[in-house]
Design a protein around this motif. Structure first.
Motif, PDB file in Angstrom:
ATOM      1  N   THR A  45       9.538  26.965  37.973  1.00 58.20           N
ATOM      2  CA  THR A  45       9.192  26.484  39.322  1.00 58.20           C
ATOM      3  C   THR A  45      10.463  26.495  40.176  1.00 58.20           C
ATOM      4  N   GLN A  83       2.207  26.045  42.814  1.00 55.11           N
ATOM      5  CA  GLN A  83       1.483  25.506  41.661  1.00 55.11           C
ATOM      6  C   GLN A  83       0.681  24.289  42.131  1.00 55.11           C
ATOM      7  N   ASP A 166       2.475  30.681  41.537  1.00 51.51           N
ATOM      8  CA  ASP A 166       2.848  29.606  40.380  1.00 51.51           C
ATOM      9  C   ASP A 166       1.828  29.028  39.611  1.00 51.51           C
ATOM     10  N   GLU A 167       1.684  29.497  38.448  1.00 53.08           N
ATOM     11  CA  GLU A 167       0.471  28.982  37.704  1.00 53.08           C
ATOM     12  C   GLU A 167      -0.786  28.995  38.404  1.00 53.08           C
TER      13      GLU A 167
HETATM   14 MG   LIG Z   1       6.271  24.615  37.325  1.00 50.46          MG
END
Ligand SMILES: [Mg+2]
Ligand SMILES: Nc1ncnc2c1ncn2[C@@H]1O[C@H](COP(=O)(O)OP(=O)(O)O)[C@@H](O)[C@H]1O
Lengths: 252, 282
Positions: A45, A83, A166-167
């Motif tokens: 991240t 995320q 992000d994820e």
């Molecule tokens: Mg992360």
């Protein structure tokens, strides 16, 4: 013209005294579908925040579309799905249409108004992610997977050339994860959008990605999905431990 | 009753001012509520009180005719800029700006009130509002402020919405968060100063938040939330002013009570429609 979309040279970054990125070097070629994998706390991240200009590297150089990041102004070329996308302001009663419209705010620019052309674009993008039937529903009333699609639409509506996620599949059920990767595949192949995806889902990455980077403070792997598979079969135990320098730039 | 408001000049100006703040207070209030800044509005209203007390003091002791509306506005705007600074300094404890500004405002108010030889009716009117306090000049000033506020909100609507919904995304996409925050808080300060004549210092934040709290329960989407908030705000101001005049009660009180009644009705409606839905499915 054929600059890499992102290039990072010898990047170092530390939070206070906690070094998180050490000598990170990598490039995202135009049209790539790049996956970043690695353990929690590995700095994935953080790496993205550096690319987005939310953090400044302690050392090293970042270029976006060939320009040093300090001079880069064209942020609407980059779409981002955080995320934390599912921790948006939930008390905010915005419709799907309103949320996706927000993706155009910066591109339209100050002192200019949202027009009927923008409206058309927003509705098209909502359709593109398969949420057409929900355009005027409040975002808070949707499921996690549906919200994720809305946030992707918000990132896509400004026609970015690079989309960073992000994820994005955390908290999305298995069936929708499949649909989600199909959507990404289509964005990459049909709409030629360069993708940078952080995920733990290495199985999906080996199907769809064109390149994989393994990051645990340092880059411990960089290569193709096939090379990554060979690596995981042998060295699985070492992977999430301390960094190992095995396979390197397979192509070129 | 309404006839009196149309007939007497002093009432008419209050009534028209009420109509204006019935629009601008809930309009700004919608953003204040979604950004969880309700208490900041309250803190700012106390700074405005300090400015008003300062104006009254200057007038009484030095015979300098600064209209309290303007000194209140000046203090409020300075206070709002100070709040943004504090929020920048104490990033991890942004709510600490509230007690600092609130106590500062009350402290200064007390000093200026004492220097101006204590409480009087005029000050009482500022605390709880008044149906008869708005002069023609006040009205025109507030009309001007309201027009400016509505135009600025219209102009920066998309940036304000984007920033309020998801600040990180807004910053990444290239919106200048700091400048927009500052602009917003200064507008809030102006709305508070403009509203105080009618609703009073102690209740101004109620007019900014209660109609929004009601609207939030039933609105679909943000635009609709703004629209309902303004409608509820207007209903509260109009009923509150007329009944305040009729019963000789400061309108701040009646406006807030009507706002709460509206809130209760929307909560009831929500329950009713929920029951109906449950009933419809079986
Ligand atoms: Mg992360
Ligand atoms: N804002 C922050 N302040 C201090 N440390 C942080 C912050 N964000 C992340 N870290 C630390 O940096 C390391 C890397 O975090 P992160 O980049 O979020 O990793 P990943 O996304 O790979 O899980 C972790 O040890 C984390 O605790």
């Amino acid at each position: 013209m054929d600059h890499p979309v992102v290039s990072m040279e010898n990047i170092y970054y530390a939070y206070e005294r906690n070094p998180v990125l050490n000598d990170v070097i990598f490039e995202i070629p135009r049209g790539a579908f790049m996956g970043i994998v690695g353990p929690n706390g590995g700095g994935k991240t953080t790496l993205i925040k550096l690319i987005l200009g939310l953090l400044k590297p302690d050392n090293g150089e970042i270029r976006l579309f060939g320009q040093p990041i300090g001079k880069f102004k064209d942020w609407s070329k980059i779409g981002f799905v955080s995320q934390k996308a599912n921790t948006f302001n939930k008390g905010f009663p915005a419709t799907v249409f309103e949320v996706v419209s927000m993706g155009l705010t910066a591109k339209i620019g100050y002192f200019k108004f949202f027009t009927s052309n923008h409206k058309k674009k927003v509705l098209e993008t909502i359709d593109q992610v398969g949420m057409g039937a929900y355009a005027y529903k409040n975002i808070g009333s949707l499921s996690g997977g549906q919200q994720q699609r809305v946030f992707i639409a918000r990132a896509l509506v400004s026609d970015p050339e690079l989309l960073i996620l992000d994820e994005p599949t955390v908290g999305v059920d298995q069936e929708n994860v499949q649909k989600f990767y199909n959507l990404l595949h289509q964005l990459n192949k049909k709409y030629k959008i360069t993708l940078l995806l952080i995920t733990h889902d290495t199985a999906a990455m080996t199907i769809h990605a064109t390149g994989i980077v393994g990051l645990n403070k340092e880059i411990y792997f960089q290569g193709t999905p096939d090379e990554y598979n060979a690596l995981t079969n042998d060295k699985l135990s070492q992977l999430y431990g301390h960094p190992v320098h095995i396979a390197t730039h397979g192509h070129s | 009753m309404l006839a009196d408001f149309l007939e007497y000049n002093f009432l008419r100006h209050t009534f028209l001012t009420g109509i204006l703040i019935g629009v601008i207070a809930p309009l700004l209030g919608t953003f204040i509520v979604v950004r969880r800044l309700s208490l900041i509005a309250d803190a700012l209203s106390h700074v405005t009180l300090a400015g008003i007390a300062f104006g009254l003091f200057m007038d009484k002791k030095l015979a300098l005719g600064i209209a309290p509306l303007y000194s209140g506005m000046g203090f409020s705007v300075l206070g709002s800029i100070f709040i943004e600074k504090l929020r920048g300094v104490y990033k991890a404890y942004q709510e600490i700006a509230i007690p600092i500004i609130l106590s500062g405002g009350v402290g200064l108010s007390v000093i200026f009130i004492a220097l101006a030889d204590g409480f009087n009716t005029e000050l009482f009117n500022y605390l709880f509002g008044s149906v008869s306090a708005v002069s023609q000049t006040d009205f025109y000033s507030i009309l001007g402020i309201s027009i400016v506020i509505i135009l600025v909100i219209r102009l920066f609507y998309k940036e304000l919405v984007t920033l309020s919904f998801d600040e990180e995304h807004a910053v990444v996409s290239g919106i200048h968060a700091k400048r927009i925050h500052l602009l917003f808080i200064v507008l809030t300060a102006l709305v508070i100063a403009a509203s105080i004549r009618v609703v009073g210092v102690l209740l101004v934040s109620a007019l900014m938040t209660l109609p929004v709290a009601a609207s939030m329960r039933i609105a679909r989407g943000f635009k609709q939330m703004i629209l309902f908030s303004i409608v509820f705000g207007e209903v509260a101001v109009i009923i509150g002013l007329i009944s305040g005049y009729y019963f000789s009660i400061p309108p701040g009180g009646t406006i807030v009570v009507v706002s709460i009644a509206i809130l209760l009705v929307t909560l009831g409606m929500e329950r009713f429609s929920f029951r109906r839905k449950v009933h419809g499915t079986d």
